[in-house]
Design a protein around this motif. Structure first.
Motif, PDB file in Angstrom:
ATOM      1  N   THR A  70       0.850  -1.196   0.000  1.00 15.26           N
ATOM      2  CA  THR A  70       0.000   0.000   0.000  1.00 15.26           C
ATOM      3  C   THR A  70       0.881   1.239   0.000  1.00 15.26           C
ATOM      4  OG1 THR A  70      -0.174  -0.013   2.418  1.00 15.26           O
ATOM      5  CG2 THR A  70      -1.908  -1.133   1.181  1.00 15.26           C
ATOM      6  N   ILE A  71       0.437   2.235  -0.741  1.00 12.38           N
ATOM      7  CA  ILE A  71       1.179   3.497  -0.837  1.00 12.38           C
ATOM      8  C   ILE A  71       0.206   4.656  -0.690  1.00 12.38           C
ATOM      9  CG2 ILE A  71       3.012   2.514  -2.272  1.00 12.38           C
ATOM     10  CD1 ILE A  71       0.534   4.744  -3.964  1.00 12.38           C
ATOM     11  N   LYS A  72       0.741   5.832  -0.471  1.00 11.01           N
ATOM     12  CA  LYS A  72      -0.088   7.037  -0.531  1.00 11.01           C
ATOM     13  C   LYS A  72       0.669   8.099  -1.312  1.00 11.01           C
ATOM     14  CE  LYS A  72       1.176   9.368   3.823  1.00 11.01           C
ATOM     15  NZ  LYS A  72       0.649   9.890   5.102  1.00 11.01           N
ATOM     16  N   PHE A  73      -0.047   8.893  -2.054  1.00 14.23           N
ATOM     17  CA  PHE A  73       0.557   9.938  -2.866  1.00 14.23           C
ATOM     18  C   PHE A  73       0.763  11.196  -2.034  1.00 14.23           C
ATOM     19  CE2 PHE A  73      -0.883   7.076  -6.100  1.00 14.23           C
ATOM     20  CZ  PHE A  73       0.056   7.211  -7.114  1.00 14.23           C
ATOM     21  N   THR A  74       1.939  11.758  -2.173  1.00 16.27           N
ATOM     22  CA  THR A  74       2.258  13.023  -1.515  1.00 16.27           C
ATOM     23  C   THR A  74       2.273  14.166  -2.515  1.00 16.27           C
ATOM     24  OG1 THR A  74       4.623  12.582  -1.824  1.00 16.27           O
ATOM     25  CG2 THR A  74       3.627  11.869   0.262  1.00 16.27           C
ATOM     26  N   SER A  75       2.290  13.829  -3.809  1.00 13.22           N
ATOM     27  CA  SER A  75       2.303  14.831  -4.869  1.00 13.22           C
ATOM     28  C   SER A  75       1.774  14.180  -6.147  1.00 13.22           C
ATOM     29  CB  SER A  75       3.729  15.350  -5.098  1.00 13.22           C
ATOM     30  OG  SER A  75       3.826  16.082  -6.305  1.00 13.22           O
ATOM     31  N   THR A  76       1.123  14.972  -6.975  1.00 14.34           N
ATOM     32  CA  THR A  76       0.689  14.472  -8.279  1.00 14.34           C
ATOM     33  C   THR A  76       1.327  15.257  -9.431  1.00 14.34           C
ATOM     34  OG1 THR A  76      -1.287  15.891  -8.149  1.00 14.34           O
ATOM     35  CG2 THR A  76      -1.517  13.597  -7.428  1.00 14.34           C
ATOM     36  N   ASP A  77       2.258  16.153  -9.108  1.00 15.06           N
ATOM     37  CA  ASP A  77       2.949  16.917 -10.151  1.00 15.06           C
ATOM     38  C   ASP A  77       4.349  17.277  -9.668  1.00 15.06           C
ATOM     39  OD1 ASP A  77       3.567  18.319 -12.430  1.00 15.06           O
ATOM     40  OD2 ASP A  77       2.528  20.149 -11.801  1.00 15.06           O
TER      41      ASP A  77
ATOM     42  N   ILE B 202       5.531   4.765   1.025  1.00 15.77           N
ATOM     43  CA  ILE B 202       5.051   3.397   1.239  1.00 15.77           C
ATOM     44  C   ILE B 202       4.301   3.363   2.560  1.00 15.77           C
ATOM     45  CG2 ILE B 202       5.702   0.972   1.455  1.00 15.77           C
ATOM     46  CD1 ILE B 202       8.337   1.764  -0.025  1.00 15.77           C
ATOM     47  N   ALA B 203       3.075   2.856   2.525  1.00 13.75           N
ATOM     48  CA  ALA B 203       2.256   2.800   3.738  1.00 13.75           C
ATOM     49  C   ALA B 203       2.356   1.452   4.435  1.00 13.75           C
ATOM     50  CB  ALA B 203       0.798   3.098   3.400  1.00 13.75           C
ATOM     51  N   GLY B 204       2.641   0.390   3.703  1.00 14.95           N
ATOM     52  CA  GLY B 204       2.754  -0.929   4.321  1.00 14.95           C
ATOM     53  C   GLY B 204       2.330  -2.022   3.366  1.00 14.95           C
ATOM     54  N   ARG B 205       1.937  -3.145   3.937  1.00 16.90           N
ATOM     55  CA  ARG B 205       1.488  -4.291   3.159  1.00 16.90           C
ATOM     56  C   ARG B 205      -0.018  -4.438   3.326  1.00 16.90           C
ATOM     57  NH1 ARG B 205       4.476  -6.701  -0.512  1.00 16.90           N
ATOM     58  NH2 ARG B 205       3.675  -8.758   0.016  1.00 16.90           N
ATOM     59  N   THR B 206      -0.675  -4.961   2.286  1.00 18.55           N
ATOM     60  CA  THR B 206      -2.121  -5.160   2.378  1.00 18.55           C
ATOM     61  C   THR B 206      -2.479  -6.183   3.442  1.00 18.55           C
ATOM     62  OG1 THR B 206      -2.023  -6.812   0.603  1.00 18.55           O
ATOM     63  CG2 THR B 206      -2.519  -4.541  -0.026  1.00 18.55           C
ATOM     64  N   LYS B 207      -1.549  -7.059   3.785  1.00 17.78           N
ATOM     65  CA  LYS B 207      -1.808  -8.066   4.812  1.00 17.78           C
ATOM     66  C   LYS B 207      -0.987  -7.828   6.072  1.00 17.78           C
ATOM     67  CE  LYS B 207      -3.246 -11.619   1.531  1.00 17.78           C
ATOM     68  NZ  LYS B 207      -3.055 -13.006   1.038  1.00 17.78           N
ATOM     69  N   HIS B 208      -0.253  -6.715   6.121  1.00 16.99           N
ATOM     70  CA  HIS B 208       0.497  -6.376   7.326  1.00 16.99           C
ATOM     71  C   HIS B 208      -0.117  -5.120   7.935  1.00 16.99           C
ATOM     72  CE1 HIS B 208       4.511  -8.706   6.608  1.00 16.99           C
ATOM     73  NE2 HIS B 208       3.435  -9.464   6.547  1.00 16.99           N
ATOM     74  N   PHE B 209      -1.079  -5.343   8.800  1.00 15.47           N
ATOM     75  CA  PHE B 209      -1.789  -4.255   9.466  1.00 15.47           C
ATOM     76  C   PHE B 209      -2.428  -4.845  10.713  1.00 15.47           C
ATOM     77  CE2 PHE B 209      -4.652  -6.372   6.535  1.00 15.47           C
ATOM     78  CZ  PHE B 209      -5.759  -6.634   7.322  1.00 15.47           C
ATOM     79  N   ILE B 210      -2.941  -3.978  11.571  1.00 17.36           N
ATOM     80  CA  ILE B 210      -3.771  -4.445  12.690  1.00 17.36           C
ATOM     81  C   ILE B 210      -5.110  -3.742  12.575  1.00 17.36           C
ATOM     82  CG2 ILE B 210      -4.018  -4.696  15.183  1.00 17.36           C
ATOM     83  CD1 ILE B 210      -1.027  -4.459  15.487  1.00 17.36           C
ATOM     84  N   ASN B 211      -6.140  -4.535  12.449  1.00 20.58           N
ATOM     85  CA  ASN B 211      -7.491  -3.982  12.362  1.00 20.58           C
ATOM     86  C   ASN B 211      -8.454  -4.878  13.138  1.00 20.58           C
ATOM     87  OD1 ASN B 211      -9.355  -2.036  11.506  1.00 20.58           O
ATOM     88  ND2 ASN B 211      -9.993  -3.288   9.764  1.00 20.58           N
ATOM     89  N   ALA B 212      -7.981  -5.349  14.285  1.00 20.10           N
ATOM     90  CA  ALA B 212      -8.789  -6.263  15.094  1.00 20.10           C
ATOM     91  C   ALA B 212      -9.964  -5.550  15.747  1.00 20.10           C
ATOM     92  CB  ALA B 212      -7.916  -6.919  16.166  1.00 20.10           C
ATOM     93  N   PHE B 213      -9.879  -4.212  15.867  1.00 13.89           N
ATOM     94  CA  PHE B 213     -10.912  -3.455  16.571  1.00 13.89           C
ATOM     95  C   PHE B 213     -11.408  -2.261  15.742  1.00 13.89           C
ATOM     96  CE2 PHE B 213      -7.581  -5.076  19.367  1.00 13.89           C
ATOM     97  CZ  PHE B 213      -8.293  -6.032  20.078  1.00 13.89           C
TER      98      PHE B 213
END
Length: 507
Positions: free
Chosen positions: A351-358, A364-375
């Protein structure tokens, strides 16, 4: 060597003008790449299955070709590994990048075509140097050698003709480097490609300690033990006593923030430069192109066509995708790629996030399967690394590694997060470290903050301080030393942390 340094520096800087072209015309460049990819693969088995010849627009491409996971492409890859060609890509593929399988237990074999080697991986390496010398016109890096820390490769035993190989992507690249690149690197390939990690570290230390190393390329976690071993051999606390002309570390695979203070200790010089890259088995994606920013320039002319899955679509079976022109700054997306090695609409798991479009720059935000969302807290790796870096800065701590996982509800207690952190230098107070970590997580993640309100859903984080060498020993037991192997930062279950805690509690 000074003349060679001047000539090579001049040659490398010439590429900057080509980069400016895709920065100025990103959508035109991407459309051209997409058209070329479909045309090149129209007569492959995959291209015939989805009738590439009939696809004229991106919207048609999205409708006809589903987003692919590794599992859906694996039958083609397996057949290629057993000798068949022209399945996913038009040219003969003789190399495969073996992924450590950070998102599942099984190894992945990513095809590496001649085009991917030349137009993506090699081009990315040359661009990395071009950007560096453009930002540092007085560099002397070519007066010495570059130390590359990579993995190993082996013959593909599944191929009856035995004419293909697989291994860490770093090893695949090193084995195929042009002669001029081999001339300016160290150690020799027979050492660099050794497969026994602990023996390899010793041999690398012995063979590079007397070289004039001016630059290092590698993963921070595996560069650290090499530097430490050389310091031990030479009886010095300062690696610059060994390599006085060391000026830059090109790093990737893991976020550098949590390691910066450790590297400042290992390489105590305010003249040392650090340049981040975004590379994977699947390709070379981004380069830190500004010295004063940790953003990564998305490299758009490497034979890769990009799509993005919005965050709320990531876990869906058939996620919607958007093109580069539709992305928004600050939003988190899963990255989907179509490549010149036959990966079609392939979700790489990042997963990524854009900081600029020009131009288009990302973090890099992380992995689609490397997160904690248990709550419902939606904690991603970027949040964790930001918070732990801040806690280190505020408490004087220096870390080697860390991981975190959820503590699930019981009938008597709230849920929470449990962290195992290996400190090289302990914080002034572990309790204060936990408070600062928690406060920073609440600051950077509003969902986490909401769940922490009055400890109703999430209680304060539970921290365990692990002895030095704990994560190294854990990775060793799993057969994951060296190469592209990484400690999973976050997990939504307790598979990793319970295993590590068993090791911590036995110390």
């Amino acid at each position: 060597m000074p003349l060679f340094n001047s000539i090579l520096t001049w040659v490398m800087r010439k590429r900057i003008h080509q980069m400016e072209l895709f920065m100025k015309y990103p959508h035109e460049v991407q459309k051209e790449i997409w058209t070329r990819l479909l045309h090149a693969a129209k007569d492959t088995e995959f291209g015939k299955k989805y009738d590439f010849k009939s696809i004229k627009t991106y919207e048609q491409y999205k409708e006809i070709v589903p987003v692919q996971a590794y599992e859906s492409l694996y039958p083609y890859i397996e057949r290629r590994m057993k000798g068949e060609q022209k399945l996913l890509w038009s040219s003969d593929i003789k190399w495969f990048a073996k992924s450590s399988g950070t998102t599942n237990a099984r190894s992945k074999f990513i095809p590496v075509s001649p085009e991917a080697l030349e137009d993506c991986h090699f081009k990315g390496g040359k661009d990395l140097i071009s950007i560096y010398v453009n930002n540092n016109p007085d560099t002397q890096m070519f007066t010495g050698k570059g130390l590359a820390i990579g993995g190993s490769h082996q013959v593909n035993e599944f191929d009856p003709k035995m004419d293909s190989h697989y291994g860490d992507v770093s090893a695949v690249i090193m084995q195929n480097l042009p002669i001029w690149a081999q001339f300016i690197r160290t150690p020799s390939l027979d050492v660099a490609l050794m497969d026994k990690w602990e023996e390899k570290i010793q041999k690398m230390a012995e063979s590079t300690a007397n070289e004039n190393v001016t630059n290092i390329s590698g993963v921070p976690t595996w560069t650290i033990p090499l530097i430490q071993r050389i310091k031990e051999m030479k009886g010095t606390d300062n690696i610059l006593d060994v390599w006085p002309n060391l000026e830059v570390f090109f790093h990737g695979a893991v976020a550098f923030g949590p390691y910066r203070s450790l590297f400042n200790q290992l390489i105590p010089s305010d003249q040392m430069n650090y340049v981040e890259t975004y590379t994977a088995s699947e390709g070379f994606f981004g380069i830190q192109d500004q010295s004063d920013s940790d953003e990564l320039l998305l490299m758009l002319d490497y034979g890769i066509f990009y799509e993005f899955i919005p965050y709320d679509e990531i876990q869906k079976e058939h996620p919607k995708t958007i093109g580069l022109s539709e992305v928004k700054i600050g939003e988190i997306y899963a990255m989907v790629i179509t490549t010149n090695a036959g990966l079609w609409r392939y979700s790489i798991g990042d997963t990524i996030k854009f900081t600029s479009t020009d131009p288009y720059r990302i973090k890099i935000a992380g992995r689609t399967k490397h997160f904690i969302n248990a709550f419902g807290e939606e904690l991603v790796v970027e949040n964790a690394e930001t918070a732990i870096t801040h806690a280190c800065e505020m408490t004087g701590a220096v870390i080697e590694n860390f991981t975190a996982a959820p503590i699930h509800f019981t009938d008597k207690t709230s849920g929470g997060h449990e962290w195992v952190i290996e400190f090289q230098k302990c914080p002034d107070s572990l309790e204060r470290f936990a408070i600062i970590l928690d406060e920073k997580l609440r600051e950077v993640n509003s969902d986490y903050d909401a769940k922490r309100h009055k400890d109703i859903a999430l209680k304060m984080p539970t921290l365990h301080s692990a002895k030095p060498g704990t994560f190294y020993e854990w990775m060793k037991r799993r057969g994951k030393l060296g190469g592209q192997n990484k400690v999973p930062r976050l997990a939504n279950d307790r598979q990793y942390i319970d295993d590590i805690l068993e090791l911590v509690n036995s110390q």
